[in-house]
Design an enzyme around this catalytic site. Structure first.
Site, PDB file in Angstrom:
ATOM      1  N   HIS A 131      55.465  62.765  80.008  1.00 33.54           N
ATOM      2  CA  HIS A 131      55.596  61.407  80.949  1.00 33.54           C
ATOM      3  C   HIS A 131      54.094  61.643  82.081  1.00 33.54           C
ATOM      4  O   HIS A 131      53.973  62.730  82.460  1.00 33.54           O
ATOM      5  CB  HIS A 131      56.766  61.287  81.718  1.00 33.54           C
ATOM      6  CG  HIS A 131      57.252  60.174  82.580  1.00 33.54           C
ATOM      7  ND1 HIS A 131      56.430  59.652  83.688  1.00 33.54           N
ATOM      8  CD2 HIS A 131      57.793  58.925  82.217  1.00 33.54           C
ATOM      9  CE1 HIS A 131      56.839  58.651  84.331  1.00 33.54           C
ATOM     10  NE2 HIS A 131      57.604  58.209  83.176  1.00 33.54           N
ATOM     11  N   ASP A 208      60.646  69.501  83.275  1.00 32.62           N
ATOM     12  CA  ASP A 208      60.973  67.933  83.524  1.00 32.62           C
ATOM     13  C   ASP A 208      62.169  67.575  83.090  1.00 32.62           C
ATOM     14  O   ASP A 208      62.013  67.090  81.742  1.00 32.62           O
ATOM     15  CB  ASP A 208      59.663  67.072  83.210  1.00 32.62           C
ATOM     16  CG  ASP A 208      60.026  65.630  83.483  1.00 32.62           C
ATOM     17  OD1 ASP A 208      61.151  65.293  83.543  1.00 32.62           O
ATOM     18  OD2 ASP A 208      58.992  64.964  82.907  1.00 32.62           O
ATOM     19  N   GLN A 211      64.988  63.313  81.380  1.00 35.76           N
ATOM     20  CA  GLN A 211      65.714  62.854  80.340  1.00 35.76           C
ATOM     21  C   GLN A 211      66.792  63.940  79.938  1.00 35.76           C
ATOM     22  O   GLN A 211      67.264  63.632  78.901  1.00 35.76           O
ATOM     23  CB  GLN A 211      64.759  62.237  79.285  1.00 35.76           C
ATOM     24  CG  GLN A 211      63.983  61.359  79.562  1.00 35.76           C
ATOM     25  CD  GLN A 211      64.573  59.940  80.075  1.00 35.76           C
ATOM     26  OE1 GLN A 211      65.640  59.945  79.491  1.00 35.76           O
ATOM     27  NE2 GLN A 211      63.778  59.262  80.886  1.00 35.76           N
ATOM     28  N   LYS A 234      68.846  57.917  86.810  1.00 32.22           N
ATOM     29  CA  LYS A 234      69.240  58.109  85.215  1.00 32.22           C
ATOM     30  C   LYS A 234      70.380  58.832  85.105  1.00 32.22           C
ATOM     31  O   LYS A 234      70.843  58.833  83.700  1.00 32.22           O
ATOM     32  CB  LYS A 234      68.036  59.202  84.595  1.00 32.22           C
ATOM     33  CG  LYS A 234      66.427  58.218  84.859  1.00 32.22           C
ATOM     34  CD  LYS A 234      65.269  58.960  84.195  1.00 32.22           C
ATOM     35  CE  LYS A 234      63.914  58.741  84.500  1.00 32.22           C
ATOM     36  NZ  LYS A 234      63.622  57.473  84.030  1.00 32.22           N
ATOM     37  N   CYS A 374      54.991  55.216  80.008  1.00 32.65           N
ATOM     38  CA  CYS A 374      54.219  56.210  80.789  1.00 32.65           C
ATOM     39  C   CYS A 374      53.856  57.294  80.118  1.00 32.65           C
ATOM     40  O   CYS A 374      53.804  58.416  80.580  1.00 32.65           O
ATOM     41  CB  CYS A 374      55.281  56.349  81.969  1.00 32.65           C
ATOM     42  SG  CYS A 374      55.420  54.862  83.029  1.00 32.65           S
TER      43      CYS A 374
HETATM   44  N1  PMP Z   1      59.671  62.316  83.344  1.00 37.28           N
HETATM   45  C1  PMP Z   1      60.288  61.813  82.284  1.00 37.28           C
HETATM   46  C2  PMP Z   1      60.431  62.503  81.001  1.00 37.28           C
HETATM   47  C3  PMP Z   1      60.839  60.395  82.527  1.00 37.28           C
HETATM   48  O1  PMP Z   1      61.349  59.768  81.525  1.00 37.28           O
HETATM   49  C4  PMP Z   1      60.534  59.774  83.629  1.00 37.28           C
HETATM   50  C5  PMP Z   1      61.041  58.636  83.735  1.00 37.28           C
HETATM   51  N2  PMP Z   1      60.949  57.484  83.019  1.00 37.28           N
HETATM   52  C6  PMP Z   1      59.878  60.516  84.839  1.00 37.28           C
HETATM   53  C7  PMP Z   1      59.449  61.851  84.498  1.00 37.28           C
HETATM   54  C8  PMP Z   1      59.803  60.123  86.128  1.00 37.28           C
HETATM   55  O2  PMP Z   1      61.162  59.562  86.649  1.00 37.28           O
HETATM   56  P1  PMP Z   1      60.966  58.778  88.255  1.00 37.28           P
HETATM   57  O3  PMP Z   1      60.400  57.550  87.723  1.00 37.28           O
HETATM   58  O4  PMP Z   1      62.398  58.733  88.635  1.00 37.28           O
HETATM   59  O5  PMP Z   1      60.205  59.458  89.234  1.00 37.28           O
END
Ligand code: PMP
Length: 417
Positions: A131, A208, A211, A234, A374
């Protein structure tokens, strides 16, 4: 005393009753199939109640007040931290820092640990499936200190290429940062194995788990990483709650990320000294109500049992992959059904733009996301600009999957006409 959380309904269709937002229907009387939980999950009533009763009965700024309400608010906040520590099996609540989200947690590590430890010419390893939140913070660091970034490649079915990891580890990177589970493909990466190899190569490792934590039991001690980040929103908790877990010795050696109230020991005009962790990394007034909500969400998930959550989502994913495989013209990305495919399904429909697919699905009250998620480098690797993505949580069921498949067929009929 922490708020008492009533036992949740068991997993499956009846759990939807715990989530008030899922009770709504569209103007055609169709139930809401919320299939965008990878972006942000819905919240059960117990979480909404925990936040609401915090504000109705206990709200005050924490740590500094010498009055009862402030002491109670402080106790709620620290109980939530304890809840986080138990949920991920941290050695101590001190290792758990409240952030706004995963993004802030990764930036904290890149800026604080990174600037203190990464030097000109060092290598930072990320992956092609990351991401942007696990790419851009490292780019900012790399630019500031003159480090290099390289990415572990992926196979055509969306798995990390461990040979490519090995080649990069042979260059003794300073940092290895990777996604626990891909938000765009659903791939569950072999985290413990990647961490083992990266540590053996002398790297500091960040997972990270934005997920991972919503879908799998997470045990930071068993994983053996140095840092792990996740977002409260999440895991059924309020937006604005996130966590950085870090090994205590690393955190204690790190300089602050943000400066201000709450993170200092002593301030003079010319210089200051820092509070111990975790306060050192929580400058300013924290999101206490959101942390309380996060504590309630983690208690709810613990009662559901994360192993059961994971099995539920894996079975549902298997069913969804079968249903989508029956549809001509639908291409699904990521690994085939199995333990390494969590509840995220990315697909394209021949001749229909992913946004148009999502738009027809919305007309059927099926909420999915379309776009690059993203993950622009991943999309480039897959040779697409966007996909449509359906993602599951504890409240998703087979009916949601059937409605998804039927709505895709409807989109195909509309666009064939
Ligand atoms: N890493 C991953 C794998 C994600 O799916 C996400 C959220 N889509 C993020 C980081 C960023 O999370 P946040 O927008 O809550 O900071």
């Amino acid at each position: 005393m922490a708020t008492t959380i009533p036992a949740p309904t068991t997993l499956g269709a009846s759990i939807r009753r715990d989530f008030p937002i899922l009770q709504q229907e569209n103007e055609r009387g169709q139930r809401l199939s919320f299939l965008d939980s990878a972006a942000s999950s819905q919240k059960p009533q117990v979480v909404i109640d925990a936040v609401s009763s915090y504000y109705a009965e206990e709200n005050a700024n924490i740590h500094r007040g010498v009055y009862t309400l402030s002491e109670r608010a402080t106790a709620r906040y620290e109980e939530a931290r304890q809840e986080v520590a138990s949920f991920i099996n941290a050695a101590s609540p001190k290792e758990c820092i409240f952030t706004r989200n995963t993004t802030e947690a990764i930036n904290l590590v890149a800026q604080s640990w990174g600037r203190a430890n990464v030097r000109n010419g060092d290598l930072i390893v990320i992956t092609e499936m990351d991401h942007h939140s696990n790419i851009v913070p490292w780019q900012l660091l790399a630019e500031a200190v003159g480090a290099e970034i390289a990415a572990v490649g992926i196979s055509d079915d969306g798995r990390l290429d461990l040979e490519s990891l090995n080649r990069l580890l042979a260059r003794e990177p300073k940092v290895v940062a990777f996604p626990h589970v891909s938000n765009a493909l659903g791939t569950v990466n072999p985290a413990a194995e990647i961490i083992r190899r990266a540590k053996q190569a002398g790297a500091t490792v960040l997972v990270d788990s934005a997920q991972g934590t919503p879908h799998l039991p997470v045990d930071v001690r068993a994983l053996g990483a140095d840092f792990l980040a996740f977002s409260g929103h999440k895991v059924l908790a309020p937006m604005g709650s996130g966590v950085l877990w870090g090994r205590l010795d690393l955190l204690q050696a790190m300089p602050p990320f943000l400066g201000g109230g709450g993170m200092i020991r002593k301030v003079e005009i010319g210089r200051s000294t820092w509070a111990d962790v975790p306060a050192r990394f929580e400058a300013g007034t924290p999101a206490v109500g959101d942390a309380v909500g996060l504590g309630a969400a983690l208690r709810y998930l613990t009662r559901l049992d994360m192993a059961a959550v994971s099995a539920h989502e894996e079975a549902l994913t298997r069913y969804a992959l079968e249903r989508l495989a029956e549809l001509p013209g639908v291409t699904v990305f990521g690994p085939p059904a199995g333990e390494d495919h969590a509840g995220v399904i990315s697909f394209t429909v021949e001749e229909i733009h992913p946004h148009d697919v999502a738009s027809v699905l919305n007309g059927e009250n099926v909420a999915v996301r379309a776009g690059h998620h993203c993950c622009q480098p991943l999309m480039a690797r897959l040779g697409v600009v966007a996909t449509t993505r359906a993602s599951f949580s504890v409240y998703s069921d087979r009916d949601d999957v059937d409605r998804l498949a039927e709505a895709i067929m409807k989109a195909q009929r509309i666009f064939a006409a």
